[in-house]
Each structure stands twice: as structure tokens, then as C-alpha cells.
Design an enzyme around this catalytic site. Structure first.
Site, PDB file in Angstrom:
ATOM      1  CE  LYS A  35     -63.502 -47.454  13.284  1.00  0.00           C
ATOM      2  NZ  LYS A  35     -63.262 -48.350  14.329  1.00  0.00           N
ATOM      3  CE1 TYR A  57     -66.640 -47.096  18.325  1.00  0.00           C
ATOM      4  CE2 TYR A  57     -65.477 -45.292  18.069  1.00  0.00           C
ATOM      5  CZ  TYR A  57     -65.920 -46.584  17.555  1.00  0.00           C
ATOM      6  OH  TYR A  57     -65.444 -46.817  16.251  1.00  0.00           O
ATOM      7  CG  PHE A 114     -60.906 -51.797  23.234  1.00  0.00           C
ATOM      8  CD1 PHE A 114     -61.828 -50.950  22.657  1.00  0.00           C
ATOM      9  CD2 PHE A 114     -61.478 -53.040  23.304  1.00  0.00           C
ATOM     10  CE1 PHE A 114     -63.041 -51.564  22.096  1.00  0.00           C
ATOM     11  CE2 PHE A 114     -62.495 -53.542  23.243  1.00  0.00           C
ATOM     12  CZ  PHE A 114     -63.467 -52.457  22.468  1.00  0.00           C
ATOM     13  NE  ARG A 121     -71.545 -55.228  12.359  1.00  0.00           N
ATOM     14  CZ  ARG A 121     -70.535 -54.683  13.126  1.00  0.00           C
ATOM     15  NH1 ARG A 121     -70.519 -53.326  13.319  1.00  0.00           N
ATOM     16  NH2 ARG A 121     -69.961 -55.325  13.751  1.00  0.00           N
ATOM     17  CB  THR A 172     -63.451 -56.124  15.048  1.00  0.00           C
ATOM     18  OG1 THR A 172     -64.938 -56.144  14.896  1.00  0.00           O
ATOM     19  CG2 THR A 172     -62.933 -54.746  15.820  1.00  0.00           C
ATOM     20  NE  ARG A 210     -63.344 -52.750  10.489  1.00  0.00           N
ATOM     21  CZ  ARG A 210     -64.666 -53.065  11.330  1.00  0.00           C
ATOM     22  NH1 ARG A 210     -65.042 -54.253  11.635  1.00  0.00           N
ATOM     23  NH2 ARG A 210     -64.911 -51.957  12.273  1.00  0.00           N
ATOM     24  CG  ASN A 241     -61.019 -51.286  13.059  1.00  0.00           C
ATOM     25  OD1 ASN A 241     -61.312 -50.039  13.059  1.00  0.00           O
ATOM     26  ND2 ASN A 241     -61.855 -52.198  13.629  1.00  0.00           N
ATOM     27  CG  HIS A 271     -68.379 -47.096  13.185  1.00  0.00           C
ATOM     28  ND1 HIS A 271     -68.477 -47.964  14.191  1.00  0.00           N
ATOM     29  CD2 HIS A 271     -69.638 -46.650  13.059  1.00  0.00           C
ATOM     30  CE1 HIS A 271     -69.413 -47.628  14.682  1.00  0.00           C
ATOM     31  NE2 HIS A 271     -70.523 -47.080  14.111  1.00  0.00           N
ATOM     32  CD  GLU A 289     -73.277 -46.182  15.527  1.00  0.00           C
ATOM     33  OE1 GLU A 289     -73.126 -46.419  14.311  1.00  0.00           O
ATOM     34  OE2 GLU A 289     -72.451 -46.929  16.495  1.00  0.00           O
TER      35      GLU A 289
END
Ligand code: GDP
Length: 139
Positions: free
Chosen positions: A10, A50, A58, A86, A92, A103, A113, A116, A127
Site C-alpha cells: 500500500k 474497495y 471508513f 493473510r 488488519t 503488519r 497497514n 493488502h 481483484e
């Protein structure tokens, strides 16, 4: 079963020059990088990516952040890649992420964070297709 997932480094992590460290982690964990590109998302492109979160409080802040600077999108391949990536990323919210996760090590906040990862096979397919054409991913 070999599987593919969409990973993003990110804008917060790219801006802090953490892309190399995160890619090193990707390789150390045994993922094959099947495709990779630097992107600068427009606000509309971030909102499209998203879209499932558009009702969340948010959403505006998240999409502004994702459009705030360059990011790196990757297709990672490995057995059980979705769950495995993940688990490498961690929770998260970095305050809740386990020691040793990306993270925990690199995230600044629950929003900024660092990375993704797709959360299920159907979202991974959407995606991956959002950023890469099928002809770039021929086995
Ligand atoms: P993920 O699958 O772990 O990335 O988490 P989610 O799908 O729930 O949320 C998508 C992204 O929205 C997260 O990675 C964060 O960047 C952001 N996000 C999630 N929860 C919050 C929150 O409570 N506040 C803010 N500002 N951002 C959030």
C-alpha cells in the site's frame, strides 16, 4: 492446491521505502510472484477496488489513502496462497497483529497497514482481474 492471491504493497509502505523488505518476505515465505506492477490509483479506481466496503464508515478515508501515492500490486502463487498471505500479513489492526507478521512490523495504523491480501477465492479472482489481464498470467 496451488492458488493465486492479489497482494498490494500500500502507499504508506511504498512511501517509507518498505517495498523491498516486503518483497523479500514474499520470497522468503515461498510465494512465486506471477505478476507485479507499480500503480497510482485514481480516486475512482480505489473506490472500484474497495466497492464491497462502500457502506463502511471508513470508505472515504480508505479510498483517499489508497489513491494518495504509488502502490505495488502483485499476483502471488503458492499452495493455499490466500490463507498463507493473510497469515503472513497478520491482523488488519497492527495493534492486534501477532509478532512476526508484516503488519506488526510495518503498519502505521489500522488504515495505513502496509499490505493488502484477498480474503477468499472469489475476491481473489475479482481483484487479480482488476489489475492484470488473463494473458499476463498464462501458466
Ligand atoms: P483486511 O482484509 O485485513 O485488509 O481488512 P478489511 O477488508 O476489513 O478492510 C480493508 C482495509 O480498510 C484495511 O486493510 C484497512 O486499510 C482499512 N480499514 C479496515 N478497518 C478500518 C477502520 O476501522 N478504520 C479505518 N480508517 N480503516 C480501516
Amino acid at each position: 492446491m496451488t492458488e493465486r492471491t492479489l497482494a498490494i504493497i500500500k502507499p504508506d509502505a511504498v512511501a517509507r521505502h518498505l517495498a523491498g523488505a516486503i518483497i523479500q518476505r514474499v520470497e522468503a515465505d515461498g510465494f512465486a510472484i506471477r505478476a507485479m506492477r507499480r500503480v497510482e490509483l485514481s480516486q475512482a479506481q480505489a473506490e472500484g477496488f474497495y466497492a464491497v466496503h462502500r457502506e463502511r464508515p471508513f470508505f472515504a478515508s480508505l479510498t483517499r489513502f489508497m489513491a494518495s501515492g504509488p502502490a505495488i500490486v502483485m499476483v502471488l502463487e503458492a499452495p493455499d496462497a490466500i490463507r498463507k498471505w493473510r497469515s503472513a500479513m497478520g491482523a488488519t489492526d497492527p495493534a492486534r497483529a501477532d509478532a512476526g507478521t508484516i503488519r506488526k512490523q510495518f503498519a502505521e495504523s489500522i488504515e495505513r497497514n502496509a499490505t493488502h491480501g484477498s480474503d477468499a477465492p472469489d475476491t481473489a479472482a475479482f481483484e487479480i482481474g482488476y489489475f492484470f489481464a488473463g494473458c499476463e498470467l498464462v501458466p
